[in-house]
Design a protein around this motif. Structure first.
Motif, PDB file in Angstrom:
ATOM      1  N   ALA A 197      23.070 125.997  85.240  1.00  0.00           N
ATOM      2  CA  ALA A 197      24.430 126.500  85.040  1.00  0.00           C
ATOM      3  C   ALA A 197      24.673 126.838  83.576  1.00  0.00           C
ATOM      4  CB  ALA A 197      25.442 125.467  85.516  1.00  0.00           C
ATOM      5  N   THR A 198      25.324 127.974  83.352  1.00  0.00           N
ATOM      6  CA  THR A 198      25.660 128.384  81.983  1.00  0.00           C
ATOM      7  C   THR A 198      26.959 127.728  81.535  1.00  0.00           C
ATOM      8  OG1 THR A 198      26.820 130.331  82.849  1.00  0.00           O
ATOM      9  CG2 THR A 198      24.487 130.584  82.267  1.00  0.00           C
ATOM     10  N   ALA A 199      27.168 127.678  80.251  1.00  0.00           N
ATOM     11  CA  ALA A 199      28.382 127.076  79.705  1.00  0.00           C
ATOM     12  C   ALA A 199      29.608 127.876  80.137  1.00  0.00           C
ATOM     13  CB  ALA A 199      28.305 127.028  78.179  1.00  0.00           C
ATOM     14  N   VAL A 200      30.710 127.157  80.386  1.00  0.00           N
ATOM     15  CA  VAL A 200      31.946 127.805  80.817  1.00  0.00           C
ATOM     16  C   VAL A 200      32.556 128.568  79.637  1.00  0.00           C
ATOM     17  CG1 VAL A 200      34.259 127.430  81.731  1.00  0.00           C
ATOM     18  CG2 VAL A 200      32.353 126.021  82.530  1.00  0.00           C
ATOM     19  N   GLU A 201      32.990 129.792  79.890  1.00  0.00           N
ATOM     20  CA  GLU A 201      33.666 130.591  78.867  1.00  0.00           C
ATOM     21  C   GLU A 201      35.170 130.333  78.956  1.00  0.00           C
ATOM     22  OE1 GLU A 201      32.456 132.479  76.544  1.00  0.00           O
ATOM     23  OE2 GLU A 201      30.330 132.404  77.106  1.00  0.00           O
ATOM     24  N   PHE A 202      35.749 129.767  77.889  1.00  0.00           N
ATOM     25  CA  PHE A 202      37.182 129.478  77.869  1.00  0.00           C
ATOM     26  C   PHE A 202      37.964 130.673  77.347  1.00  0.00           C
ATOM     27  CE2 PHE A 202      35.428 125.094  77.229  1.00  0.00           C
ATOM     28  CZ  PHE A 202      35.842 124.583  78.449  1.00  0.00           C
ATOM     29  N   ASP A 203      39.137 130.912  77.945  1.00  0.00           N
ATOM     30  CA  ASP A 203      40.012 131.940  77.396  1.00  0.00           C
ATOM     31  C   ASP A 203      40.893 131.306  76.321  1.00  0.00           C
ATOM     32  OD1 ASP A 203      42.142 130.609  78.631  1.00  0.00           O
ATOM     33  OD2 ASP A 203      42.117 131.920  80.397  1.00  0.00           O
TER      34      ASP A 203
ATOM     35  N   ALA B 272      44.089 130.589  76.159  1.00  0.00           N
ATOM     36  CA  ALA B 272      45.026 129.558  76.609  1.00  0.00           C
ATOM     37  C   ALA B 272      44.300 128.235  76.827  1.00  0.00           C
ATOM     38  CB  ALA B 272      45.720 130.010  77.888  1.00  0.00           C
ATOM     39  N   GLN B 273      43.110 128.309  77.405  1.00  0.00           N
ATOM     40  CA  GLN B 273      42.340 127.085  77.647  1.00  0.00           C
ATOM     41  C   GLN B 273      41.899 126.453  76.343  1.00  0.00           C
ATOM     42  OE1 GLN B 273      39.464 129.036  80.139  1.00  0.00           O
ATOM     43  NE2 GLN B 273      40.268 128.101  81.999  1.00  0.00           N
ATOM     44  N   LYS B 274      41.453 127.272  75.391  1.00  0.00           N
ATOM     45  CA  LYS B 274      41.031 126.744  74.099  1.00  0.00           C
ATOM     46  C   LYS B 274      42.174 126.057  73.379  1.00  0.00           C
ATOM     47  CE  LYS B 274      37.288 130.075  73.264  1.00  0.00           C
ATOM     48  NZ  LYS B 274      36.816 131.194  72.403  1.00  0.00           N
ATOM     49  N   ALA B 275      43.365 126.638  73.492  1.00  0.00           N
ATOM     50  CA  ALA B 275      44.533 126.041  72.825  1.00  0.00           C
ATOM     51  C   ALA B 275      44.874 124.678  73.433  1.00  0.00           C
ATOM     52  CB  ALA B 275      45.732 126.983  72.941  1.00  0.00           C
ATOM     53  N   LEU B 276      44.769 124.563  74.756  1.00  0.00           N
ATOM     54  CA  LEU B 276      45.069 123.310  75.415  1.00  0.00           C
ATOM     55  C   LEU B 276      44.062 122.226  75.028  1.00  0.00           C
ATOM     56  CD1 LEU B 276      45.996 124.576  78.991  1.00  0.00           C
ATOM     57  CD2 LEU B 276      47.517 123.357  77.432  1.00  0.00           C
ATOM     58  N   LEU B 277      42.805 122.639  74.825  1.00  0.00           N
ATOM     59  CA  LEU B 277      41.750 121.700  74.491  1.00  0.00           C
ATOM     60  C   LEU B 277      41.615 121.476  72.988  1.00  0.00           C
ATOM     61  CD1 LEU B 277      39.042 122.930  77.039  1.00  0.00           C
ATOM     62  CD2 LEU B 277      40.369 120.825  77.163  1.00  0.00           C
ATOM     63  N   GLY B 278      42.447 122.152  72.209  1.00  0.00           N
ATOM     64  CA  GLY B 278      42.427 121.974  70.761  1.00  0.00           C
ATOM     65  C   GLY B 278      41.200 122.567  70.110  1.00  0.00           C
ATOM     66  N   ARG B 279      40.685 123.674  70.675  1.00  0.00           N
ATOM     67  CA  ARG B 279      39.473 124.291  70.107  1.00  0.00           C
ATOM     68  C   ARG B 279      39.835 125.569  69.369  1.00  0.00           C
ATOM     69  NH1 ARG B 279      34.682 123.531  74.640  1.00  0.00           N
ATOM     70  NH2 ARG B 279      34.988 121.303  74.944  1.00  0.00           N
TER      71      ARG B 279
ATOM     72  N   THR C  33      40.507 117.422  81.497  1.00  0.00           N
ATOM     73  CA  THR C  33      40.409 118.267  82.682  1.00  0.00           C
ATOM     74  C   THR C  33      41.575 119.240  82.700  1.00  0.00           C
ATOM     75  OG1 THR C  33      39.351 116.492  83.933  1.00  0.00           O
ATOM     76  CG2 THR C  33      40.314 118.300  85.210  1.00  0.00           C
ATOM     77  N   LEU C  34      41.244 120.511  82.891  1.00  0.00           N
ATOM     78  CA  LEU C  34      42.271 121.546  83.014  1.00  0.00           C
ATOM     79  C   LEU C  34      42.460 121.884  84.476  1.00  0.00           C
ATOM     80  CD1 LEU C  34      41.248 124.052  80.166  1.00  0.00           C
ATOM     81  CD2 LEU C  34      43.023 122.298  80.093  1.00  0.00           C
ATOM     82  N   VAL C  35      43.710 122.080  84.871  1.00  0.00           N
ATOM     83  CA  VAL C  35      44.015 122.518  86.232  1.00  0.00           C
ATOM     84  C   VAL C  35      44.888 123.761  86.141  1.00  0.00           C
ATOM     85  CG1 VAL C  35      43.828 120.241  87.262  1.00  0.00           C
ATOM     86  CG2 VAL C  35      46.021 120.988  86.366  1.00  0.00           C
ATOM     87  N   ARG C  36      44.795 124.593  87.177  1.00  0.00           N
ATOM     88  CA  ARG C  36      45.552 125.845  87.161  1.00  0.00           C
ATOM     89  C   ARG C  36      46.632 125.801  88.223  1.00  0.00           C
ATOM     90  NH1 ARG C  36      42.113 131.176  87.505  1.00  0.00           N
ATOM     91  NH2 ARG C  36      41.624 130.287  89.541  1.00  0.00           N
ATOM     92  N   ASP C  37      47.864 125.950  87.770  1.00  0.00           N
ATOM     93  CA  ASP C  37      48.996 126.040  88.684  1.00  0.00           C
ATOM     94  C   ASP C  37      49.136 127.478  89.166  1.00  0.00           C
ATOM     95  OD1 ASP C  37      49.854 123.395  88.712  1.00  0.00           O
ATOM     96  OD2 ASP C  37      50.996 123.641  86.864  1.00  0.00           O
ATOM     97  N   ARG C  38      50.025 127.657  90.108  1.00  0.00           N
ATOM     98  CA  ARG C  38      50.320 129.018  90.543  1.00  0.00           C
ATOM     99  C   ARG C  38      50.918 129.806  89.388  1.00  0.00           C
ATOM    100  NH1 ARG C  38      53.144 128.046  96.510  1.00  0.00           N
ATOM    101  NH2 ARG C  38      51.294 127.141  97.520  1.00  0.00           N
TER     102      ARG C  38
END
Length: 214
Positions: free
Chosen positions: A199-205, A207-214, A2-7
């Motif tokens: 619902a369509t698949a979420v598009e990762f940017d 930074a998100q891909k790097a965190l998820l190892g993709r 799970t990814l969360v977004r901080d300020r």
């Protein structure tokens, strides 16, 4: 994961022990945990939700079922102080009767036409606990034990008793039993599910891909 977004500028990060709360909302986990610890269904009614007819199913959880859902991470612990005190009950340092059992009610809205869940509404009610008073009770019980008796291994039979399930009120409103919450700690958890299968698949940017190892 799970990814969360901080300020900003911190941006995205993986949720984990460093998150502000260890609880991560997961409706699928909640439904699986409910199915594995299925409580008795209370009155079922037909209602309208989002322009569709739904079957509204009320559920009242017994203390053991509440503990199972909390252990699975499917619901919040309505009172973290109670969690630490429950460990003292298991160790025989407190009696189960000394500890108020949390009250958890669940309402499921199931689409009449598709039989898909459209809404999950959870209400958790717990009494405010005086931790100092509870600790004093535990210390008093410990001093009253015969010399050499270990509370962890010689637990009194009454301490292991299962807390009594709260009585189910006869009056219901919006799929939940009507209960008095005066002076109580109340936590609400609501999931609204829609557009099933659309619902369509979420598009990762990047930074998100790097965190998820993709």
């Amino acid at each position: 994961h799970t990814l969360v977004r901080d300020r900003l500028p911190a941006g995205w990060r993986l949720a984990g022990p460093r998150a502000r709360t260890a609880f991560l909302p997961d409706p699928v986990l909640l439904m699986h945990a409910l199915a594995a610890n299925l409580p008795d269904a209370a009155p079922r009614t037909i209602a309208e939700s989002g322009g569709a007819a739904v079957e509204r199913i009320g559920l009242c959880l017994a203390p053991g079922q509440v503990e199972a859902l909390e252990y699975a991470g499917a619901v919040l612990d309505s009172n973290p102080m109670l969690a630490s005190l429950r460990s003292m009950v298991k160790a025989g340092r407190l009696s189960a009767e000394d500890l108020p059992a949390p009250i958890v009610d669940v309402c499921l809205d199931v689409d009449v036409a598709t039989r898909m869940v459209r809404r999950i509404h959870v209400r958790m009610i717990s009494q405010t606990v005086d931790a100092r008073e509870m600790l004093m009770k535990a210390q008093k019980a410990q001093r009253a034990r015969p010399a050499g008796e270990d509370a962890d291994t010689e637990r009194p039979a009454e301490a292991a008793a299962e807390p009594k399930a709260p009585e189910v009120p006869k009056e219901w409103k919006d799929g939940l039993p009507v209960r008095s919450v005066d002076g109580m700690q109340v936590v609400w958890l609501e999931y609204v599910l829609r557009d099933h299968g659309k619902a369509t698949a979420v598009e990762f940017d990047a930074a998100q891909k790097a965190l998820l190892g993709r």
